[in-house]
Scaffold this active site. Structure first.
Site, PDB file in Angstrom:
ATOM      1  N   ASP A 113       0.946  -1.149   0.098  1.00 46.32           N
ATOM      2  CA  ASP A 113       0.114  -0.132  -0.164  1.00 46.32           C
ATOM      3  C   ASP A 113       0.802   1.123   0.028  1.00 46.32           C
ATOM      4  O   ASP A 113       1.242   1.465  -1.048  1.00 46.32           O
ATOM      5  CB  ASP A 113      -0.827   0.088   1.229  1.00 46.32           C
ATOM      6  CG  ASP A 113      -1.911   1.141   1.249  1.00 46.32           C
ATOM      7  OD1 ASP A 113      -2.378   1.338   0.185  1.00 46.32           O
ATOM      8  OD2 ASP A 113      -2.336   1.389   2.415  1.00 46.32           O
ATOM      9  N   LEU A 131       6.712  -3.122   3.957  1.00 50.32           N
ATOM     10  CA  LEU A 131       7.578  -3.751   3.446  1.00 50.32           C
ATOM     11  C   LEU A 131       8.822  -3.064   3.077  1.00 50.32           C
ATOM     12  O   LEU A 131       9.909  -3.981   3.375  1.00 50.32           O
ATOM     13  CB  LEU A 131       7.010  -4.127   1.870  1.00 50.32           C
ATOM     14  CG  LEU A 131       5.871  -4.966   1.644  1.00 50.32           C
ATOM     15  CD1 LEU A 131       5.032  -4.807   0.288  1.00 50.32           C
ATOM     16  CD2 LEU A 131       6.389  -6.409   2.007  1.00 50.32           C
TER      17      LEU A 131
END
Ligand code: IMP
Ligand code: MG
Length: 174
Positions: free
Chosen positions: A100, A105
């Site tokens: 997103d 990440l």
């Protein structure tokens, strides 16, 4: 918030997961592989992907939480690792539900890279590039989605809808 239209059915997801597994197998078979699953949103994707992969990968888990509410991400992510978390010298595949803003990440990749892996790749079921704040190299992506909030197949909204076998968009209640 109510459920909106179904975006990806269970069959469509299963088909795409099998394709992703085949791609990953082509790239990583025969090397010491560790899958790093990001809790909790990735749990359905993670287990389905592992079954399709058919590789003797070891599994490590990390729980990620970001502060601030979902629409205005603070960009601060806390990670909690489970157990030994051994990735030194191994090829690592980070598996998450969705990219997103990219903050989660990016934080997971940074943490993994600090532990001396041979390589690091990222695999997400969903990619929402319109919301990206931090660049992340996604190596394997299932589907690209528009800037809408989605639930099901592991993704939740305030704890709800996570166990749906399909992915739907969340609708505003009228
Ligand atoms: P990030 O903004 O890329 O750091 O994503 C953080 C986490 O927010 C993801 O791993 C998901 O668990 C969650 N998330 C982001 N977008 C959605 C969505 O549309 N539905 C459900 N969870 C989401
Ligand atoms: Mg998540």
């Amino acid at each position: 918030m109510a459920l909106g239209e179904v975006l990806f059915t269970a069959d469509q997801i299963a088909e795409r997961v099998a394709q992703l597994a085949a791609e990953i197998r082509r790239d990583l078979a025969g090397r010491p592989l560790t899958i790093v699953g990001v809790l909790r949103g990735s749990i359905f994707f993670l287990t389905d992907l592992l079954r399709q992969l058919g590789l003797d990968a070891t599994i490590e888990l990390v729980e990620a939480a970001s502060y601030g509410d979902r629409t205005v991400s603070s960009g601060q992510v806390t990670l909690r690792r489970y157990g030994h978390f051994e990735v030194a010298g191994r090829d690592v595949l980070i598996v998450d539900d969705i990219a997103d803003t990219g903050n989660t990440l990016a934080a997971v990749r940074r943490a993994v890279e600090a532990m001396g892996p041979a390589s690091v790749r990222i695999c997400v079921l969903l990619d929402k590039p319109a919301r990206r704040q931090v660049a992340v190299d996604v190596d394997y992506r299932g589907f690209v989605v528009d800037d809408v909030f989605v639930v099901g197949y592991g993704l939740d909204h305030g704890g709800r809808y996570r166990s749906l076998p399909y992915i739907a968009r969340l609708a505003e209640e009228t």
